[in-house]
Enzyme design. Sequence first.
Site, short mmCIF file in Angstrom:
data_model
loop_
_atom_site.label_atom_id
_atom_site.label_comp_id
_atom_site.label_asym_id
_atom_site.label_seq_id
_atom_site.Cartn_x
_atom_site.Cartn_y
_atom_site.Cartn_z
N LYS A 198 0.81 -1.17 -0.05
CA LYS A 198 -0.07 0.16 -0.10
C LYS A 198 0.80 1.27 0.17
O LYS A 198 1.36 1.67 1.26
CB LYS A 198 -1.03 0.17 1.11
N SER A 251 5.27 7.50 10.02
CA SER A 251 5.37 7.98 11.20
C SER A 251 5.48 7.39 12.22
O SER A 251 4.82 6.37 12.54
CB SER A 251 4.57 9.02 11.37
N GLY A 255 3.00 4.15 13.70
CA GLY A 255 4.11 2.95 13.98
C GLY A 255 3.62 2.38 15.33
O GLY A 255 3.43 1.10 15.44
N GLU A 272 10.03 0.88 10.65
CA GLU A 272 10.87 1.99 10.29
C GLU A 272 10.29 3.31 10.42
O GLU A 272 9.64 3.57 9.37
CB GLU A 272 11.52 1.54 8.82
N CYS A 306 13.90 9.87 6.66
CA CYS A 306 13.94 9.70 8.00
C CYS A 306 14.94 9.89 8.70
O CYS A 306 15.33 9.99 9.95
CB CYS A 306 13.29 8.50 8.25
N GLU A 403 11.00 15.73 14.98
CA GLU A 403 11.14 15.75 13.59
C GLU A 403 10.31 16.67 12.55
O GLU A 403 9.25 16.77 12.73
CB GLU A 403 10.60 14.24 13.00
P1 NAI Z 1 2.00 8.37 8.09
O1 NAI Z 1 2.70 7.53 8.88
O2 NAI Z 1 0.64 8.89 8.45
O3 NAI Z 1 1.94 7.86 6.55
C1 NAI Z 1 2.92 6.62 6.20
C2 NAI Z 1 1.93 5.55 5.45
O4 NAI Z 1 1.08 4.78 6.66
C3 NAI Z 1 1.10 5.91 4.51
O5 NAI Z 1 0.95 4.97 3.47
C4 NAI Z 1 -0.34 5.98 5.11
O6 NAI Z 1 -1.49 5.92 4.14
C5 NAI Z 1 -0.30 4.99 6.30
N1 NAI Z 1 -1.10 4.88 7.28
C6 NAI Z 1 -1.63 5.91 7.83
N2 NAI Z 1 -2.20 5.72 9.09
C7 NAI Z 1 -2.17 4.35 8.98
C8 NAI Z 1 -2.83 3.30 10.04
N3 NAI Z 1 -3.55 3.53 11.02
N4 NAI Z 1 -2.56 1.99 9.64
C9 NAI Z 1 -1.84 1.66 8.75
N5 NAI Z 1 -1.17 2.52 7.85
C10 NAI Z 1 -1.38 3.82 7.88
O7 NAI Z 1 2.84 9.67 7.81
P2 NAI Z 1 2.24 11.35 7.35
O8 NAI Z 1 0.88 11.34 8.09
O9 NAI Z 1 2.23 10.98 5.88
O10 NAI Z 1 3.60 11.94 7.77
C11 NAI Z 1 3.61 12.48 9.22
C12 NAI Z 1 4.90 12.63 9.69
O11 NAI Z 1 5.60 11.47 9.56
C13 NAI Z 1 5.85 13.41 8.87
O12 NAI Z 1 5.80 14.81 9.05
C14 NAI Z 1 7.21 12.87 9.19
O13 NAI Z 1 7.65 13.56 10.43
C15 NAI Z 1 6.82 11.36 9.44
N6 NAI Z 1 7.20 10.37 8.26
C16 NAI Z 1 8.23 9.61 8.43
C17 NAI Z 1 8.70 8.87 7.39
C18 NAI Z 1 9.98 7.89 7.62
O14 NAI Z 1 10.32 7.45 6.59
N7 NAI Z 1 10.15 7.36 8.69
C19 NAI Z 1 7.96 8.77 6.20
C20 NAI Z 1 6.72 9.90 6.20
C21 NAI Z 1 6.46 10.39 7.19
#
Ligand code: NAI
Length: 493
Positions: A198, A251, A255, A272, A306, A403
């Site tokens: 996804k 995020s 996680g 991660e 990240c 972050e």
């Molecule tokens: P997010 O964690 O919401 O999104 C990442 C993925 O998880 C997307 O595919 C999203 O659709 C999915 N997702 C969202 N809620 C979920 C749930 N309850 N269960 C399973 N999957 C779910 O991250 P977001 O809101 O786009 O970004 C927020 C912050 O997270 C950013 O500002 C940044 O600080 C951090 N981030 C860190 C990343 C990394 O590589 N470690 C990548 C993206 C964001």
Amino acid sequence: MRRSRTLATIEPDFLGKWEYAPAPESTSHLSIRSSYDLFIGGKWVSPKSKKFFSTINPATEETLASVAEAGAADVDAAVRAADRAYEKYWRRMPGKERGKYLYRIARMLQEKAREFAVLETMDGGKPIKESRDVDVPLAAAHFFYYAGWADKLDYALPGRKARPIGVCGQVIPWNFPLLMAAWKLAPALACGNVSILKPAETTPLTALHLARLFEEADFPPGVVNVITGAGATGAALVTHPKVRKVAFTGSTEVGKRIQKSAAGTGKRLTLELGGKAANIVFADAPLDQAVEGIINGIYFNQGHVCCAGSRLLVEESVHDVLVRKLALRIRTLRLGDPLDKNTDVGAINSKMQLEKIKELVQSGVDEGAVLTQSGCVLPSKGFWFPPSFFTNVAQSFRIANEEIFGPVLAVQTFRTPDEAVEKANNTMYGLSAGVWTDKGSKIFKISQKLRAGVVWANTYNKFDPTSPFGGYKESGFGREGGRHGLAAYLEAE
Ligand code: NAI
Ligand code: MG
């Protein structure tokens, strides 16, 4: 008191960057469909939910395509298709044969590298020189690397027999959409597992085009499924009872939620998550080289990384000279059209992310840090933030702890190596770190004390499929890449 300054006030007669003529990459070879269905069981199927959402180009705010939003019934169909493919084809196929399929994907990615690079840049906002030189070649390299392991898995766990786990639910973020798809799919498939991937809602297109490659490569139907949607789709996938292994990058907040939902279910899990990496610069470091590393560490992919070096810890005696060099260097970074081959800093991935960056930067100014920005002109359309750094940063400030995930660096100082280590480790995260010094012995000594999954020495943000990657503390657990990355996708007998 004046707390923010522009570079004009620091270096009034500095002439700035050379102006280049625009050199945009052509998009004529790329065909983006107006609408994308779900890739389930080897077929493109319209969503039972009947819902679609738009993905835009964050540099122009133009809609690129409408994309299916998978509901719970769609997720269930994808998981069932994967489960059937696992039993019928993939778990039975000899590793040597699975490897051939993966090599095919690696080669096809290379053949279509330009299409993928342009699509990645349009859907996510990153500069074409990064998607072309980093994302796409590394994605292909991951498929090549894990293709090689497919028939050697018993050597991955010496003395034990390796078996696949089964159906994997893999949820990936928007900062490296194609590369994260490769990080997740290549080891899972090499080990004999099947997957439902996804992608993130703002960047689904390269994963959907990757699904087309799996189709063209004649993968048995259902071995790879790509479903699109937002958080609810991800949540339905990772909580599905038939999903035996969950791999998530995103995020820390989400996680943690996934970890809670997986508790007691017997599901295997790797996470991660975020980071707040320190780049430690000692006075004996080659400072000009360090400046390039710092720039690469925080302004690469607009800081949407990240493992970004978002904190700079600099030995007090060289603080002023390093900050001055940094201030001059950020002025030469070119911000603008991500498709232009000369662009260094592209668009922020989404309006939401831009708001988050702005809010945190404002908190830094309010708390008393001094903000330096590159002073570049921001395009009128799209989401943009100029390369920025803060000095006068106290450890208690939000910008030193949270972050930001944008092109914003927090500069702090230290006096002794112990203080540097203490400050670097003083974070809830532990994904990466950097050490800059002329002394090899110092590198060994410091890097052993850093609680970070990756430590770069006199360089930053370098990746290789043979090298494991992953975090300590709230940066998550499990490793991706290298032999270590296989462990997450194998059952040992
Ligand atoms: P997010 O964690 O919401 O999104 C990442 C993925 O998880 C997307 O595919 C999203 O659709 C999915 N997702 C969202 N809620 C979920 C749930 N309850 N269960 C399973 N999957 C779910 O991250 P977001 O809101 O786009 O970004 C927020 C912050 O997270 C950013 O500002 C940044 O600080 C951090 N981030 C860190 C990343 C990394 O590589 N470690 C990548 C993206 C964001
Ligand atoms: Mg998009």
